[in-house]
Design a protein around this motif. Structure first.
Motif, short mmCIF file in Angstrom:
data_model
loop_
_atom_site.label_atom_id
_atom_site.label_comp_id
_atom_site.label_asym_id
_atom_site.label_seq_id
_atom_site.Cartn_x
_atom_site.Cartn_y
_atom_site.Cartn_z
N VAL A 91 9.67 7.79 4.97
CA VAL A 91 8.41 7.64 5.69
C VAL A 91 7.90 6.21 5.62
CG1 VAL A 91 6.00 8.39 5.79
CG2 VAL A 91 7.80 10.05 5.35
N ARG A 92 8.11 5.55 4.48
CA ARG A 92 7.64 4.17 4.34
C ARG A 92 8.33 3.25 5.34
NH1 ARG A 92 9.11 2.93 -1.69
NH2 ARG A 92 11.04 3.80 -0.83
N ILE B 274 6.51 1.25 8.41
CA ILE B 274 6.52 -0.22 8.51
C ILE B 274 7.09 -0.66 9.85
CG2 ILE B 274 7.66 -2.28 7.59
CD1 ILE B 274 7.36 -1.02 4.80
N GLY B 275 8.23 -0.09 10.25
CA GLY B 275 8.85 -0.49 11.51
C GLY B 275 7.98 -0.16 12.72
N ALA B 276 7.44 1.06 12.75
CA ALA B 276 6.62 1.46 13.89
C ALA B 276 5.32 0.66 13.94
CB ALA B 276 6.32 2.96 13.80
N ALA B 277 4.71 0.44 12.78
CA ALA B 277 3.47 -0.34 12.76
C ALA B 277 3.70 -1.76 13.22
CB ALA B 277 2.88 -0.33 11.35
N LEU B 278 4.79 -2.36 12.81
CA LEU B 278 5.08 -3.73 13.21
C LEU B 278 5.26 -3.84 14.72
CD1 LEU B 278 5.95 -6.70 12.72
CD2 LEU B 278 8.28 -5.84 12.41
N LEU C 143 0.82 -1.21 0.00
CA LEU C 143 0.00 0.00 0.00
C LEU C 143 0.85 1.26 0.00
CD1 LEU C 143 -2.83 -0.96 2.54
CD2 LEU C 143 -3.04 -0.72 0.05
N LEU C 144 2.05 1.17 0.57
CA LEU C 144 2.95 2.32 0.62
C LEU C 144 3.77 2.47 -0.66
CD1 LEU C 144 4.20 2.07 4.32
CD2 LEU C 144 2.65 3.77 3.36
N LEU D 120 18.59 -2.34 -1.72
CA LEU D 120 19.31 -2.79 -0.53
C LEU D 120 19.56 -1.67 0.49
CD1 LEU D 120 20.33 -5.39 0.62
CD2 LEU D 120 22.55 -4.98 -0.43
N PRO D 121 20.02 -0.48 0.10
CA PRO D 121 20.22 0.57 1.11
C PRO D 121 18.95 0.89 1.88
CG PRO D 121 21.31 1.17 -0.93
CD PRO D 121 20.49 -0.04 -1.23
N TRP D 122 17.81 0.97 1.17
CA TRP D 122 16.55 1.25 1.86
C TRP D 122 16.16 0.09 2.76
CZ3 TRP D 122 11.82 -1.17 2.06
CH2 TRP D 122 10.79 -0.45 2.69
#
Length: 413
Positions: A318-319, A323-327, A114-115, A378-380
């Motif tokens: 932001v993506r 993702i990290g915070a939501a998880l 979705l992101l 990979l960096p992201w």
């Protein structure tokens, strides 16, 4: 001042000394040792050559160091569990593995899609972040094997048991999901490889890992405790190196046979534990493995801190933050809490178990393992995984002591 060459030995020596003292100093405070070591790594990054310690620059070093750390941790948690394995006795574990974990992976992958992430990249992020960590979650896991003639083969703390057994098994069970993401990125249409993935990567390798672990663990247990030749009875000679030899040997055998080695090591530890539950040799094995695990964990956290200082999180956007915070804050707690519905756990125990889905070294290993097939992203990917691990270390590290004390007070009351 920059430190390189022989100066790194000084850094390593000081780190080990601090690592031996730090857990005792922090025992009364809501700050875990992993937080302190991560912070030390951030500071260390200002005085060492950061370019040589980046997981992107040294993927194989990162992969093998994380791999060894996980293996040692899996042997440790397997030896620590008193409860014999069984469908009813491990009901909470099976729910976390077969309900919460797939649901959480699907939710993270869906959020990534979705992101705006490509489907394969979204699936890889979800798979890499799927396993709860047996390395960084020691504050909320069982503390060691109970031995002696009067020992009861049962944990009295369902939360600690659930988190320990889940972490022991889902590191191996994350592998099929990682392969699913890699195949989606490299093998084209789903119909060309779906059956192969289900038959071999999901079922075949899992069965090989379980069988190798069960058989070797049982054989080594008989040798250690009841071998007809006294020289082979390592329990009598008090040789804790058996745990390290068993870890490496079982993992190597499972991998040579193309099974999942992480799964084999944990199952082997359970099998060794079941060979003779009351013998205090288990406690010596666990203590030895725990010391090795601590050293490797300190090293990984220091290197992660150095990499962050060197710019690991620069590609974070932001993506990745979402993702990290939501998880950590929503998806893992919600899916795990729902999966534990109608169990015998109290409501407070369900919430604590659901909340402590610690992410750590397992995620670092899986990304180092599979990252070559996602070179453009990979960096992201490293930035997102690094952010998620740091967030987990901080949030769970601060919350572990007060929440576990709260549960203990409620049980006593």
């Amino acid at each position: 001042m920059r430190i390189d060459g022989d100066g790194l030995y000084l850094v390593a020596g000081v780190a080990l000394l601090v690592g031996a003292v730090l857990p005792r100093l922090l025992r009364r405070y809501a700050v875990s040792a992993p937080i302190a070591f991560l912070g030390a790594g951030l500071l260390l990054g200002f005085v060492v050559d950061r370019g040589q310690l980046s997981p992107i620059a040294e993927p194989k070093l990162t992969e093998h160091l994380a791999e060894l750390t996980i293996l040692i941790a899996l042997m440790g948690v397997g030896l620590a569990i008193d409860r014999p394995i069984g469908w009813r006795r491990w009901k909470v574990t099976w729910r976390l593995l077969f309900v919460a974990m797939p649901a959480c992976v699907a939710a993270v992958a869906g959020l990534g899609w979705l992101l705006g992430l490509a489907p394969a990249v979204a699936l890889l992020v979800a798979a890499v972040l799927a396993p709860t960590d047996p390395v960084l979650a020691s504050d909320v896991q069982v503390q060691g094997p109970t031995t002696g003639e009067d020992a009861e083969p049962e944990e009295d703390d369902e939360v600690r048991f659930a988190l320990t057994s889940e972490a022991g098994l889902n590191d191996g069970l994350a592998f099929p999901l990682v392969y699913l993401a890699v195949f989606a990125a490299t093998k084209g249409a789903l119909g060309d490889w779906a059956l192969e993935w289900i038959a071999w990567d999901l079922i075949g390798k899992t069965l090989i890992g379980v069988v190798v672990g069960a058989v070797t663990g049982r054989l080594l247990g008989r040798m250690a405790f009841s071998a007809p030749v006294p020289s082979f009875r390592l329990a009598d000679s008090r040789e804790p190196v058996l745990a390290l030899a068993m870890t490496l040997g079982v993992y190597g055998l499972a991998e040579v046979l193309h099974g999942y080695g992480f799964l084999a090591v944990f199952v082997a530890a359970l099998a060794l534990r079941s060979a003779e539950r009351s013998h205090d040799f288990h406690e010596e094995l666990h203590s030895f493995i725990e010391q090795v695990e601590h050293i490797l964990t300190w090293g990984i956290l220091l290197l992660l801190g150095v990499a962050i200082t060197g710019g690991l999180l620069q590609p974070l956007d932001v993506r990745g933050v979402a993702i990290g915070a939501a998880l950590i804050l929503v998806l893992r707690p919600l899916t795990a809490w729902l999966s534990l519905h109608r169990t015998e756990m109290r409501r407070s125990e369900r919430w604590v178990t659901a909340a402590f889905g610690v992410r750590g070294v397992g995620s670092i290993f899986y990304l180092a393992y599979a990252g070559a097939d996602f070179a453009d992203d990979l960096p992201w990917l490293w930035a997102t995984v690094g952010f998620t691990v740091v967030l987990s270390v901080v949030v769970h590290g601060i919350a572990a002591t007060p929440l576990m004390r709260m549960l203990e007070r409620r049980r006593e009351a």
